[in-house]
Design a protein around this motif. Structure first.
Motif, PDB file in Angstrom:
ATOM      1  N   LEU A 280       0.831  -1.205   0.000  1.00  0.00           N
ATOM      2  CA  LEU A 280       0.000   0.000   0.000  1.00  0.00           C
ATOM      3  C   LEU A 280       0.867   1.257   0.000  1.00  0.00           C
ATOM      4  O   LEU A 280       1.980   1.258   0.529  1.00  0.00           O
ATOM      5  N   PRO A 281       0.368   2.350  -0.562  1.00  0.00           N
ATOM      6  CA  PRO A 281       1.101   3.617  -0.491  1.00  0.00           C
ATOM      7  C   PRO A 281       1.052   4.184   0.928  1.00  0.00           C
ATOM      8  O   PRO A 281       0.095   3.955   1.671  1.00  0.00           O
ATOM      9  N   GLY A 282       2.086   4.920   1.296  1.00  0.00           N
ATOM     10  CA  GLY A 282       2.112   5.512   2.633  1.00  0.00           C
ATOM     11  C   GLY A 282       2.394   4.454   3.680  1.00  0.00           C
ATOM     12  O   GLY A 282       3.497   3.918   3.766  1.00  0.00           O
ATOM     13  N   VAL A 283       1.396   4.118   4.465  1.00  0.00           N
ATOM     14  CA  VAL A 283       1.519   3.083   5.486  1.00  0.00           C
ATOM     15  C   VAL A 283       1.308   1.723   4.830  1.00  0.00           C
ATOM     16  O   VAL A 283       0.244   1.461   4.267  1.00  0.00           O
ATOM     17  N   ASP A 284       2.326   0.838   4.879  1.00  0.00           N
ATOM     18  CA  ASP A 284       2.170  -0.439   4.184  1.00  0.00           C
ATOM     19  C   ASP A 284       1.292  -1.394   4.999  1.00  0.00           C
ATOM     20  O   ASP A 284       0.946  -1.136   6.153  1.00  0.00           O
ATOM     21  N   GLY A 285       0.939  -2.518   4.362  1.00  0.00           N
ATOM     22  CA  GLY A 285      -0.013  -3.430   4.967  1.00  0.00           C
ATOM     23  C   GLY A 285       0.465  -4.043   6.266  1.00  0.00           C
ATOM     24  O   GLY A 285      -0.329  -4.237   7.201  1.00  0.00           O
ATOM     25  N   LEU A 286       1.754  -4.378   6.364  1.00  0.00           N
ATOM     26  CA  LEU A 286       2.270  -4.959   7.597  1.00  0.00           C
ATOM     27  C   LEU A 286       2.163  -3.988   8.760  1.00  0.00           C
ATOM     28  O   LEU A 286       1.845  -4.377   9.887  1.00  0.00           O
ATOM     29  N   GLU A 287       2.417  -2.716   8.494  1.00  0.00           N
ATOM     30  CA  GLU A 287       2.300  -1.718   9.552  1.00  0.00           C
ATOM     31  C   GLU A 287       0.834  -1.522   9.945  1.00  0.00           C
ATOM     32  O   GLU A 287       0.524  -1.340  11.128  1.00  0.00           O
TER      33      GLU A 287
END
Length: 239
Positions: free
Chosen positions: A54-61
């Protein structure tokens, strides 16, 4: 069954949303990690499909943050990262399942149904309550072994009530489970669907707890009073 889809690719996201809707899911779609964090904390979804890239905050985060915040709904990770260490990391952070792109939409739907069942303590494919059997995959309902024809909305409402059997749901909670963003909800829609379910499946199936909401009891004694039902429901909620 209301699902949050988190996917930034417009073509893939549109295809997933359309495919899941064809299987009876209500799908809300966001395209970035910040929106995902906000919606997962604030909306009562049955499950989420979360892309990692994902852009910005990725999925793991996103996954790490919402788990630390106490969000417990099932989260299925959707990713192009097929390396075993990546899958292990996601599962350790809090993912409930993993699907590697390219995906099969029928498999995705089946995995989501399984996750939701298990999150409600129902590992079997069929859901049973009183003399009713509901099969989520085929969207069929049987009473005393005979098929019962329900509209899509009636089926969805019965599904929600059977997953939460013994728990009182308010009208607002039911609406949040049944309707995705942008869908118009008439003020008496839930009451109308409850009335139709009772007419098709029996008046004793769903009880009204006045001032609170509706409850589907797994078993009902014919001579049981409303007061004793209310006491039983309150006892179940305190467990």
């Amino acid at each position: 069954m209301r699902i949050l889809l988190v996917e930034d690719d417009p073509l893939l996201g549109d295809g997933i949303r359309a495919g899941l809707r064809q299987q009876g899911f209500q799908v809300d779609w966001v395209r970035d990690g910040e929106a995902a964090q906000r919606e997962l904390r604030g909306e009562p979804f049955a499950a989420a499909v979360l892309d990692l890239g994902l852009p910005g905050v990725d999925g793991l985060e996103v996954l790490r943050t919402v788990r630390l915040a106490g969000v417990e709904l099932p989260i299925l990770v959707l990713t192009a990262r097929d390396a075993v260490p990546d899958r292990i990391r996601g599962l350790d952070i809090g993912a409930d399942d993993y699907v590697v792109k390219p995906i099969d939409l029928d498999e995705l739907g089946a995995r989501l149904r399984a996750l939701v069942r298990r999150s409600h303590g129902r590992p079997r494919e069929q859901i049973r309550a009183q003399d009713i059997v509901l099969e989520p995959a085929s969207r069929t309902v049987y009473r005393l072994g005979m098929p019962v024809t329900l509209t899509n909305r009636e089926f969805d409402l019965l599904h929600v009530l059977m997953l939460n059997a013994g728990r009182v749901l308010s009208r607002e909670q039911i609406e949040q489970h049944l309707y995705s963003w942008g869908q118009e909800v008439e003020s008496n829609a839930v009451e109308v669907h409850i009335h139709r379910l009772r007419s098709k499946l029996g008046a004793e199936l769903i009880r009204t707890v006045r001032g609170v909401g509706y409850v589907l009891l797994p078993r009902v004694k014919q001579d049981e009073s409303s007061a004793s039902i209310r006491m039983r429901v309150l006892a179940w909620r305190q467990r």
